[in-house]
Design an enzyme around this catalytic site. Structure first.
Site, PDB file in Angstrom:
ATOM      1  N   GLU A 168       0.823  -1.225   0.000  1.00  0.00           N
ATOM      2  CA  GLU A 168       0.000   0.000   0.000  1.00  0.00           C
ATOM      3  C   GLU A 168       0.850   1.265   0.000  1.00  0.00           C
ATOM      4  O   GLU A 168       0.571   2.206  -0.749  1.00  0.00           O
ATOM      5  CB  GLU A 168      -0.953   0.003   1.202  1.00  0.00           C
ATOM      6  CG  GLU A 168      -1.978  -1.123   1.212  1.00  0.00           C
ATOM      7  CD  GLU A 168      -2.753  -1.258  -0.090  1.00  0.00           C
ATOM      8  OE1 GLU A 168      -3.266  -2.346  -0.369  1.00  0.00           O
ATOM      9  OE2 GLU A 168      -2.811  -0.276  -0.871  1.00  0.00           O
ATOM     10  N   HIS A 200      -4.770  -6.656 -11.187  1.00  0.00           N
ATOM     11  CA  HIS A 200      -4.322  -7.581 -10.145  1.00  0.00           C
ATOM     12  C   HIS A 200      -4.043  -8.978 -10.676  1.00  0.00           C
ATOM     13  O   HIS A 200      -3.613  -9.846  -9.931  1.00  0.00           O
ATOM     14  CB  HIS A 200      -5.374  -7.680  -9.035  1.00  0.00           C
ATOM     15  CG  HIS A 200      -5.483  -6.456  -8.220  1.00  0.00           C
ATOM     16  ND1 HIS A 200      -6.481  -5.517  -8.410  1.00  0.00           N
ATOM     17  CD2 HIS A 200      -4.709  -5.971  -7.209  1.00  0.00           C
ATOM     18  CE1 HIS A 200      -6.324  -4.538  -7.543  1.00  0.00           C
ATOM     19  NE2 HIS A 200      -5.260  -4.781  -6.808  1.00  0.00           N
ATOM     20  N   ASP A 203      12.404 -16.052   3.192  1.00  0.00           N
ATOM     21  CA  ASP A 203      13.012 -17.028   2.275  1.00  0.00           C
ATOM     22  C   ASP A 203      11.929 -17.494   1.314  1.00  0.00           C
ATOM     23  O   ASP A 203      10.799 -17.758   1.752  1.00  0.00           O
ATOM     24  CB  ASP A 203      13.562 -18.226   3.057  1.00  0.00           C
ATOM     25  CG  ASP A 203      14.779 -17.809   3.888  1.00  0.00           C
ATOM     26  OD1 ASP A 203      15.109 -18.517   4.852  1.00  0.00           O
ATOM     27  OD2 ASP A 203      15.356 -16.744   3.565  1.00  0.00           O
ATOM     28  N   THR A 262      -7.342 -16.081   4.374  1.00  0.00           N
ATOM     29  CA  THR A 262      -7.938 -17.394   4.733  1.00  0.00           C
ATOM     30  C   THR A 262      -7.240 -18.036   5.934  1.00  0.00           C
ATOM     31  O   THR A 262      -6.465 -19.001   5.785  1.00  0.00           O
ATOM     32  CB  THR A 262      -7.864 -18.354   3.524  1.00  0.00           C
ATOM     33  OG1 THR A 262      -6.499 -18.538   3.153  1.00  0.00           O
ATOM     34  CG2 THR A 262      -8.684 -17.822   2.361  1.00  0.00           C
TER      35      THR A 262
HETATM   36  O1  LIG Z   1      -3.967  -2.014  -3.110  1.00  0.00           O
HETATM   37  C1  LIG Z   1      -4.548  -2.827  -3.834  1.00  0.00           C
HETATM   38  O2  LIG Z   1      -4.080  -3.182  -4.946  1.00  0.00           O
HETATM   39  C2  LIG Z   1      -5.879  -3.450  -3.402  1.00  0.00           C
HETATM   40  C3  LIG Z   1      -6.939  -2.365  -3.320  1.00  0.00           C
HETATM   41  C4  LIG Z   1      -7.408  -1.979  -4.728  1.00  0.00           C
HETATM   42  C5  LIG Z   1      -8.402  -0.859  -4.663  1.00  0.00           C
HETATM   43  C6  LIG Z   1      -8.076   0.350  -5.261  1.00  0.00           C
HETATM   44  C7  LIG Z   1      -8.987   1.390  -5.195  1.00  0.00           C
HETATM   45  C8  LIG Z   1     -10.199   1.249  -4.543  1.00  0.00           C
HETATM   46  C9  LIG Z   1     -10.484   0.020  -3.962  1.00  0.00           C
HETATM   47  C10 LIG Z   1      -9.604  -1.050  -4.014  1.00  0.00           C
HETATM   48  C11 LIG Z   1      -5.737  -4.133  -2.038  1.00  0.00           C
HETATM   49  C12 LIG Z   1      -5.034  -5.477  -2.104  1.00  0.00           C
HETATM   50  C13 LIG Z   1      -5.457  -6.337  -3.283  1.00  0.00           C
HETATM   51  O3  LIG Z   1      -4.639  -6.897  -3.982  1.00  0.00           O
HETATM   52  N1  LIG Z   1      -6.773  -6.429  -3.495  1.00  0.00           N
HETATM   53  C14 LIG Z   1      -7.282  -7.123  -4.666  1.00  0.00           C
HETATM   54  C15 LIG Z   1      -7.761  -8.542  -4.271  1.00  0.00           C
HETATM   55  C16 LIG Z   1      -8.898  -8.470  -3.307  1.00  0.00           C
HETATM   56  C17 LIG Z   1      -8.784  -8.288  -1.959  1.00  0.00           C
HETATM   57  N2  LIG Z   1     -10.000  -8.257  -1.387  1.00  0.00           N
HETATM   58  C18 LIG Z   1     -10.962  -8.407  -2.377  1.00  0.00           C
HETATM   59  C19 LIG Z   1     -12.337  -8.431  -2.315  1.00  0.00           C
HETATM   60  C20 LIG Z   1     -13.049  -8.583  -3.488  1.00  0.00           C
HETATM   61  C21 LIG Z   1     -12.420  -8.721  -4.752  1.00  0.00           C
HETATM   62  C22 LIG Z   1     -11.017  -8.689  -4.824  1.00  0.00           C
HETATM   63  C23 LIG Z   1     -10.307  -8.532  -3.618  1.00  0.00           C
HETATM   64  C24 LIG Z   1      -8.406  -6.318  -5.286  1.00  0.00           C
HETATM   65  O4  LIG Z   1      -8.826  -5.314  -4.659  1.00  0.00           O
HETATM   66  O5  LIG Z   1      -8.818  -6.727  -6.396  1.00  0.00           O
HETATM   67  C25 LIG Z   1      -3.515  -5.264  -2.131  1.00  0.00           C
HETATM   68  C26 LIG Z   1      -2.878  -6.222  -1.134  1.00  0.00           C
HETATM   69  C27 LIG Z   1      -4.013  -6.914  -0.386  1.00  0.00           C
HETATM   70  C28 LIG Z   1      -5.297  -6.188  -0.797  1.00  0.00           C
HETATM   71 ZN   LIG Z   2      -2.267  -2.676  -5.200  1.00  0.00          ZN
END
Ligand SMILES: O=C(O)[C@H](CCc1ccccc1)CC1(C(=O)N[C@@H](Cc2c[nH]c3ccccc23)C(=O)O)CCCC1
Ligand SMILES: [Zn+2]
Ligand SMILES: [Ca+2]
Length: 308
Positions: free
Chosen positions: A142, A231, A179, A190
């Site tokens: 983040e 993502h 590592d 989960t």
């Molecule tokens: O920072 C990011 O890329 C994600 C947040 C993206 C976002 C951007 C703007 C408004 C809302 C959300 C948050 C994270 C992420 O990869 N989220 C994905 C996967 C995910 C997490 N919770 C979810 C709930 C529903 C669907 C997908 C997701 C996403 O938002 O797609 C990063 C590390 C962990 C959570």
């Molecule tokens: Zn992100």
């Protein structure tokens, strides 16, 4: 009377003990680290973004039992230290900007994000996620979005967006420094399933993400399409980075220096995967020389995922 530095102690999301900088003022302690300019707040489970950052967290005896807050604060400090120590970057803007984190955003909110001004962490619903600040790679992810915004400012859609995501995953895992540390969010995802993660950088396919251009997903540039699959297509540059580290014998620190230099010196808001390949080759050339093993390795790393 003036505020003075203090050291708080407490337990993180996973029950681990840690200590961190707080501020003591008129008998109350605050989650404020003045040496790094960090402040940690609570949204008290409101989902109203207009109320952000919420309430600066306080405590009467400097022993903190809110795990989400303890981790948001301590992991932000670790991320701050990484950028200062490895790249001599003072906060995400390079100029000591305040790093503000808000925990307990929304109810059972299964996500976290940088909103352009601060970090926001949900508590999760307890089965898909536990509080998301409980993972250093997530906090690093983040804060790296903020660094990206203040440098290349990669547009959050399609290939530039997938690079935005990939650089956040890469730096998040370099900061977490495990590592074979190529999983993202493994500590908070989960709780009843071990060994899984939100993403795998070394084996993106294991989570349904592409690891080669042949499998690039052309998704719509909408929220439902994950803004063109930012993502998921991040799996391709993520795999390129892992290839680079694992075939060149380079240290993680030096691999991070190549990626950071590419991001901050050569990439721009609409850079695509080919531009990222060229930027990382140029950065490796700058740091190690044009005939270095690093330059050969980074060129091969991208070729192996079908870029270049
Ligand atoms: O920072 C990011 O890329 C994600 C947040 C993206 C976002 C951007 C703007 C408004 C809302 C959300 C948050 C994270 C992420 O990869 N989220 C994905 C996967 C995910 C997490 N919770 C979810 C709930 C529903 C669907 C997908 C997701 C996403 O938002 O797609 C990063 C590390 C962990 C959570
Ligand atoms: Zn992100
Ligand atoms: Ca990880």
């Amino acid at each position: 009377n003036k505020a003075t530095h203090a050291t708080g102690t407490g337990k993180g999301v996973l029950g681990d003990n840690k200590s961190f900088n707080t501020l003591s003022s008129s008998g109350t302690y605050y989650l404020q680290d003045s040496t790094r300019n960090l402040k940690t707040y609570t949204a008290r489970n409101s989902a109203n973004e207009n109320l952000l950052p919420g309430t600066l967290l306080s405590d009467s005896d400097n022993y903190w039992t809110d795990g989400a807050a303890v981790d948001a604060h301590t992991y932000a400090a670790e991320v701050y230290d990484y950028y200062k120590t490895k790249f001599n970057r003072n906060s995400f803007d390079g100029n000591g900007a305040a790093i503000k984190s808000t925990v307990h955003f929304g109810r059972n909110f299964n996500n976290a994000y940088w909103n352009g001004a601060q970090m926001i962490y949900g508590d999760g619903d307890g089965s898909t996620f536990v509080p998301l600040s409980g993972a250093l790679d997530v906090v690093g992810h983040e804060i790296t979005h903020a660094v990206i915004e203040r440098s290349a400012n990669l547009v959050y859609e399609n290939q530039s967006g997938a690079l935005n995501e990939s650089f956040a995953d890469v730096l998040g895992n370099l900061i977490e420094d495990r590592d074979n540390g190529w999983l993202l969010g493994e500590d908070i995802y989960t709780p009843s399933v071990s060994g899984d993660a939100l993403r795998s950088m070394s084996n993106p396919e294991s989570q349904g993400d592409p690891a080669h251009m042949d499998d690039y997903k052309n998704l719509p540039n909408t929220r439902e399409g994950d803004w063109g699959g930012v993502h998921t297509n991040s799996g391709i540059p993520n795999k390129a980075f892992v290839n680079f580290v694992e075939t060149s014998g380079i240290t993680r620190d030096n691999a991070g220096k190549v990626w950071y230099r590419a991001l901050t010196s050569y990439m721009t808001s609409r850079s695509d995967f080919d531009d990222a390949r060229n930027a990382t080759i140029q950065a490796a050339t700058d740091l190690f020389g044009s005939s270095s093993t690093e330059v050969t390795a980074v060129t091969n790393a991208w070729a192996a995922v079908g870029v270049g």
